[in-house]
Scaffold this active site. Structure first.
Site, mmCIF file in Angstrom:
data_model
loop_
_atom_site.group_PDB
_atom_site.id
_atom_site.type_symbol
_atom_site.label_atom_id
_atom_site.label_comp_id
_atom_site.label_asym_id
_atom_site.label_seq_id
_atom_site.Cartn_x
_atom_site.Cartn_y
_atom_site.Cartn_z
ATOM 1 N N ARG A 55 66.861 -22.413 5.438
ATOM 2 C CA ARG A 55 67.413 -21.052 5.447
ATOM 3 C C ARG A 55 67.331 -20.439 4.054
ATOM 4 N NH1 ARG A 55 72.608 -18.648 7.728
ATOM 5 N NH2 ARG A 55 71.376 -16.908 6.947
ATOM 6 N N ARG A 74 68.459 -27.652 4.536
ATOM 7 C CA ARG A 74 69.790 -28.155 4.930
ATOM 8 C C ARG A 74 69.607 -29.478 5.664
ATOM 9 N NH1 ARG A 74 72.988 -22.474 6.340
ATOM 10 N NH2 ARG A 74 72.777 -21.665 4.206
ATOM 11 N N ASP A 80 76.276 -23.634 6.282
ATOM 12 C CA ASP A 80 76.151 -23.144 4.900
ATOM 13 C C ASP A 80 76.602 -24.208 3.894
ATOM 14 O OD1 ASP A 80 75.290 -20.688 5.795
ATOM 15 O OD2 ASP A 80 77.200 -19.670 5.480
ATOM 16 N N GLU A 240 76.040 -9.821 -0.903
ATOM 17 C CA GLU A 240 74.694 -10.196 -1.348
ATOM 18 C C GLU A 240 73.881 -8.951 -1.704
ATOM 19 O OE1 GLU A 240 74.258 -14.182 1.376
ATOM 20 O OE2 GLU A 240 73.954 -12.248 2.312
ATOM 21 N N ARG A 256 74.742 -5.675 0.412
ATOM 22 C CA ARG A 256 75.303 -5.947 1.745
ATOM 23 C C ARG A 256 76.737 -5.449 1.788
ATOM 24 N NH1 ARG A 256 75.348 -11.989 4.518
ATOM 25 N NH2 ARG A 256 77.255 -11.801 5.737
ATOM 26 N N ARG A 316 71.539 -9.494 14.110
ATOM 27 C CA ARG A 316 70.492 -9.933 13.200
ATOM 28 C C ARG A 316 69.179 -9.976 13.973
ATOM 29 N NH1 ARG A 316 73.403 -14.225 9.060
ATOM 30 N NH2 ARG A 316 74.705 -12.628 8.091
ATOM 31 N N TYR A 344 67.942 -13.055 7.197
ATOM 32 C CA TYR A 344 67.726 -12.827 5.763
ATOM 33 C C TYR A 344 66.237 -12.560 5.485
ATOM 34 C CZ TYR A 344 72.414 -14.474 4.376
ATOM 35 O OH TYR A 344 73.769 -14.615 4.190
ATOM 36 N N GLU A 365 63.832 -14.954 7.792
ATOM 37 C CA GLU A 365 64.339 -15.878 8.799
ATOM 38 C C GLU A 365 64.008 -15.321 10.180
ATOM 39 O OE1 GLU A 365 68.194 -17.602 6.320
ATOM 40 O OE2 GLU A 365 68.508 -16.056 7.832
#
Ligand SMILES: *[C@@H]1O[C@H](CO)[C@@H](O)[C@H](O)[C@H]1NC(C)=O
Ligand SMILES: *[C@@H]1O[C@H](CO)[C@@H](O)[C@H](O)[C@H]1NC(C)=O
Ligand SMILES: *[C@@H]1O[C@H](CO)[C@@H](O)[C@H](O)[C@H]1NC(C)=O
Length: 386
Positions: A55, A74, A80, A240, A256, A316, A344, A365
């Site tokens: 990510r 990850r 996260d 962000e 953001r 998203r 993203y 993404e």
């Protein structure tokens, strides 16, 4: 896209709103763009090399003509938090082929809140690449948040061990980007390195270096309201972000809007002193840039301001590129890159190269379905002049 309610003919004297192919405003010369996607390729896919999920894409040109892409690998889950590698890929042919990925940083296997990307930055004067990341970006999982940087002096082939920037800027949480940092090309403060990000419960902040990244200090803030207190939906909470340098040497930050304050759209501000201060006088909400509160990217390239994001107020999805010939006052066109799951995104271009300056490179993404809404990081080549 014309100014609302005003017919095109009103602007014939200004010519460029009406589509003349070449226009000089005295500060920069540009050609009207006709962006088209000419290549798309997944460069990271979940499960590759036993990584649970890739990510947080970031991407930059280098001063020697390469592209460097980075992501969070990850290890055991898509969360996260948790252990990660910092994965880097390099291309020396403008993204047609990519070298095997390198894990340039590894936070181990037991860390509760591992490394978070991040910002990539090219010091064009010295030919140094930097990647910033944060450890313990979420205080609920750990105590002290620190920001680290790795450098490459050989065009991204090898990377140094990490340097703990918190020794210089302190340990209040600073999560750079995600995106790229900039080196100022125009006065004031030519050569200054600027990296912007957000801080926990405090808003947007930049860090700056005037010695090619040897030392860093805190720059200006856009403070959240409330400040240093728990936040909730509806608060003014800039998150962000991505800085760009405009032709007058000011720095525009596109942020953001975490709380959907005022609108489900981006917060914009500008600094006129190299990111040392930001004033509410220069802050506005760009209602044309609707956004579900997600990381997005913006880039000023050959006289045109570009913006890419998941163009939706609440989902998203719908990755879209937009462009403006007047620094974002109005947006002249848009190109849908992917209508499906997309989150993203990051963007770069070769600014000083006539040979390659006619392309943009986007890394985002991309997902197949709701269960795998961001299972890959996709590289997109956009031809700007058809
Ligand atoms: C980084 O620097 C901060 C501030 O000096 C310090 O609190 C922290 O322990 C350091 N972290 C590491 C991993 O050295
Ligand atoms: C864009 O911004 C520059 C300064 O950065 C300014 O000189 C120029 O007039 C602006 N252009 C438009 C069309 O707003
Ligand atoms: C999706 O993006 C296109 C442009 O790419 C835009 O025209 C459309 O309004 C967007 N859809 C939604 C639901 O916002």
């Amino acid at each position: 896209m014309y100014v609302k309610g005003a017919p095109c003919v009103v602007f014939v004297v200004l010519t460029f709103w009406c589509g003349f192919p070449v226009f000089s405003a005295g500060f920069a010369t540009f050609r009207n763009v006709t962006p088209k996607v000419v290549q798309e390729k997944l460069i990271w896919i979940k499960g590759q090399e036993e990584v649970s999920l890739y990510r947080i894409p970031i991407i930059s040109y280098t001063s020697q003509g390469s592209l460097i892409a980075a992501s969070e690998a990850r290890k055991y889950s898509g969360s996260d938090h948790g252990p990660k590698f910092l994965a880097v890929k390099r291309s020396t042919d403008k993204g047609y082929t990519w070298e095997p990925q390198q894990f340039v940083s590894d936070d181990g296997s037991i860390v509760k809140d591992g490394l978070n990307l991040g910002a990539i930055l090219s010091d064009d004067e010295k030919g140094i690449m930097f990647i910033f990341y944060t450890m313990c970006a979420h205080y609920d999982h750990c105590d002290t948040s620190t920001t680290h940087v790795i450098r490459s002096y050989d065009d991204g082939v090898t990377w140094t061990n990490s340097f703990n920037v918190s020794e210089q800027i302190g340990t209040r949480m600073f999560a750079p980007g995600p995106g790229y940092g900039i080196q100022k090309k125009l006065p004031p403060h030519v050569g200054r390195l600027v990296v912007c990000g957000h801080t926990s419960k405090r808003g947007m902040v930049c860090v700056i270096s005037d010695d090619h990244g040897e030392t860093w200090k805190n720059g200006g803030y856009i403070k959240s309201i409330p400040f240093k207190q728990p936040t909730k939906a509806g608060d003014f909470n800039p998150n962000e972000c991505q800085p760009v340098e405009l032709p007058d040497g000011s720095i525009m930050i596109n942020m953001r809007n975490q709380g959907h304050y005022h609108c489900s759209c981006r917060i914009i501000t500008r600094s006129f002193d190299g990111a040392e201060t930001f004033s509410f006088d220069n802050l506005y909400f760009d209602e044309a840039l609707i956004d579900p509160a997600c990381a997005a990217s913006t880039l000023y390239h050959n006289g045109v301001l570009f913006f890419v994001n998941a163009m939706s107020t609440n989902k998203r999805e719908n990755l879209t590129l937009q462009w403006s010939y007047n620094n974002g006052t109005t947006w002249s066109g848009k190109l849908n890159i992917f209508p499906g799951y997309s989150a993203y995104s990051a963007m770069t271009a070769f600014s000083n190269s006539l040979k390659y300056g006619d392309e943009l490179y986007i890394l985002y993404e991309k997902g197949q379905n709701s269960a795998n809404s961001m299972d890959s990081l996709s590289f997109v080549r956009v031809a700007l002049y058809g």
